[in-house]
Scaffold this active site. Structure first.
Site, PDB file in Angstrom:
ATOM      1  N   GLU A   1       0.841  -1.199   0.000  1.00  0.00           N
ATOM      2  CA  GLU A   1       0.000   0.000   0.000  1.00  0.00           C
ATOM      3  C   GLU A   1       0.880   1.254   0.000  1.00  0.00           C
ATOM      4  O   GLU A   1       1.263   1.724   1.047  1.00  0.00           O
ATOM      5  CB  GLU A   1      -0.921  -0.029   1.213  1.00  0.00           C
ATOM      6  CG  GLU A   1      -1.851  -1.231   1.255  1.00  0.00           C
ATOM      7  CD  GLU A   1      -2.822  -1.223   2.426  1.00  0.00           C
ATOM      8  OE1 GLU A   1      -3.197  -0.132   2.908  1.00  0.00           O
ATOM      9  OE2 GLU A   1      -3.207  -2.300   2.871  1.00  0.00           O
TER      10      GLU A   1
ATOM     11  N   TRP B   1     -12.039  -7.952   5.321  1.00  0.00           N
ATOM     12  CA  TRP B   1     -11.131  -7.390   6.317  1.00  0.00           C
ATOM     13  C   TRP B   1     -11.984  -6.967   7.510  1.00  0.00           C
ATOM     14  O   TRP B   1     -12.775  -6.052   7.399  1.00  0.00           O
ATOM     15  CB  TRP B   1     -10.332  -6.193   5.787  1.00  0.00           C
ATOM     16  CG  TRP B   1      -9.417  -5.714   6.876  1.00  0.00           C
ATOM     17  CD1 TRP B   1      -9.689  -4.779   7.833  1.00  0.00           C
ATOM     18  CD2 TRP B   1      -8.117  -6.210   7.173  1.00  0.00           C
ATOM     19  NE1 TRP B   1      -8.651  -4.655   8.705  1.00  0.00           N
ATOM     20  CE2 TRP B   1      -7.663  -5.522   8.329  1.00  0.00           C
ATOM     21  CE3 TRP B   1      -7.291  -7.179   6.588  1.00  0.00           C
ATOM     22  CZ2 TRP B   1      -6.419  -5.755   8.902  1.00  0.00           C
ATOM     23  CZ3 TRP B   1      -6.053  -7.406   7.157  1.00  0.00           C
ATOM     24  CH2 TRP B   1      -5.626  -6.697   8.289  1.00  0.00           C
TER      25      TRP B   1
END
Length: 378
Positions: free
Chosen positions: A146, A352
């Site tokens: 990320e 998630w």
């Protein structure tokens, strides 16, 4: 007769298309630090229901400077058997796949950039991943970088290609977690679609307390309150559409589902609609300890008396409880996202993260969110 032949051919093409893109994957990220949370917030690897996930992504491993993978929490992962317990889930469900998730938001980009730009380090990374899979009886790797920057574009896909090539003799799986909108990072989307087994799209965190007004964390569709740019970028449907238009095969994409919500402190408890003024993030929850977000389990345990409103335009609920406001997902909304995956022939659903589900049935059903995903997909 000819019309019947055309009809049958059309039906066969439609049927094969649906089968080839069947949404049958439930990719469950497990945040291993959940094993160390207090009280009812504790969720160990043994608490994972092996029959409700097709893949368990164990978060997170780290990178060494030379490209090799490393254990980040020796006590949780090794001494207390976190990795061993996840691998043992395959004895319950032989079809379950266990993957290491590498990176995460806190890992940043520096090490990934350095490793991906060096052929020797890329080779070390691939070989290290194979050795980890062999040592711990895992089935592959999930790369959660990320996020790659423009200068990383070619190196990112080269790194993934090198890993995939090294994995092929062993049959190991390679997946990634990616930004909700492909232009928000440096992705060669068609190449990724060719190389990867699954692309996990993080279709959440679209709104949060930084905006100053209440809004949904992971809306399936746009809100009438959205501007044109928001409608085109800040919901799950627009995200998946962007990925497909950018060159991703639908059957490689997993829509992300959040088992947490973004939590706000209302400026005025009596003004609790969408778009209500906020004084900033809500205090951290007792289990997750993160300002501005609350796990579904925290809502079930500490906010049972909160008022829940169904947002029919965006197909997600929100809750208010005095000055607390939370945009989150419940069993109804995650079921709709699973249905969306089926309707659009996606790979399936990515979650998630499962350790903030309702383990103790405080909202009524054990594993309520994960069960709703499975009930709809099957």
């Amino acid at each position: 007769m000819l019309s019947k032949i055309i009809f049958l051919l059309s039906f066969c093409i439609f049927y094969l298309h649906c089968v080839s893109g069947a949404a049958d994957k439930v990719l469950c990220y497990y945040a291993s630090w959940g094993a160390n949370r207090p009280g009812d917030g504790q969720f160990t690897a043994e608490d994972i229901n092996a029959n409700l996930c097709t893949h368990v992504n164990y978060a997170f491993l780290g990178l060494n400077d030379d490209g090799s993978l490393k254990i980040l929490d020796n006590a949780t992962d090794i001494e207390n058997g976190g990795l061993e317990k996840v691998a043992a889930l395959k004895q319950i469900n032989p079809n379950l796949k266990a993957l290491f998730s590498l990176g995460g938001y806190a890992a940043g980009t520096q090490l990934f950039t350095a490793v991906s730009s060096d052929a020797t380090k890329r080779a070390t990374m691939a070989q290290s991943a194979i050795e980890f899979c062999q040592t711990y009886n895992f089935d592959g790797l999930d790369v959660d970088w990320e996020y790659p920057l423009e200068g990383d574009r070619q190196n990112y896909i080269t790194m993934l290609s090198d890993i995939k090539q090294a994995f092929e003799p062993h049959g190991y799986i390679l997946t990634v977690a990616v930004a909700a909108i492909p232009t928000d990072a440096a992705y060669d989307v068609p190449a990724m679609s060719n190389v990867l087994d699954v692309i996990n799209v993080m279709t959440y965190d679209f709104h949060g307390s930084w905006a100053g007004v209440t809004a949904q964390n992971s809306p399936l569709y746009a809100s009438p309150l959205d501007g044109e740019w928001q409608k085109d970028n800040l919901n799950c449907n627009s995200s998946i559409t962007h990925w497909i238009l950018s060159g991703a095969a639908p059957e490689k994409l997993a829509i992300g589902v959040a088992f947490y919500g973004h939590a706000y402190t209302l400026a005025d408890a009596s003004n609790h609609d969408l778009g209500a003024p906020s004084n900033g993030p809500a205090p951290a929850g007792e289990f997750t300890q993160n300002m501005g977000t609350l796990g579904y389990n925290e809502l079930c345990e500490f906010h049972k008396d909160g008022t829940i409103v169904w947002d029919d335009a965006q197909k997600v609920p929100y809750m208010y409880d005095d000055t607390l406001w939370v945009g989150f997902d419940n069993p109804d909304s995650v079921a709709l996202k699973a249905q969306y995956a089926k309707d659009n022939n996606l790979a399936g659903v990515m979650i998630w993260s499962i350790e903030t589900d309702d383990l103790h049935a405080l909202c009524g059903t054990k594993y309520a969110l994960l069960q709703a995903v499975n009930d709809n997909m099957k």
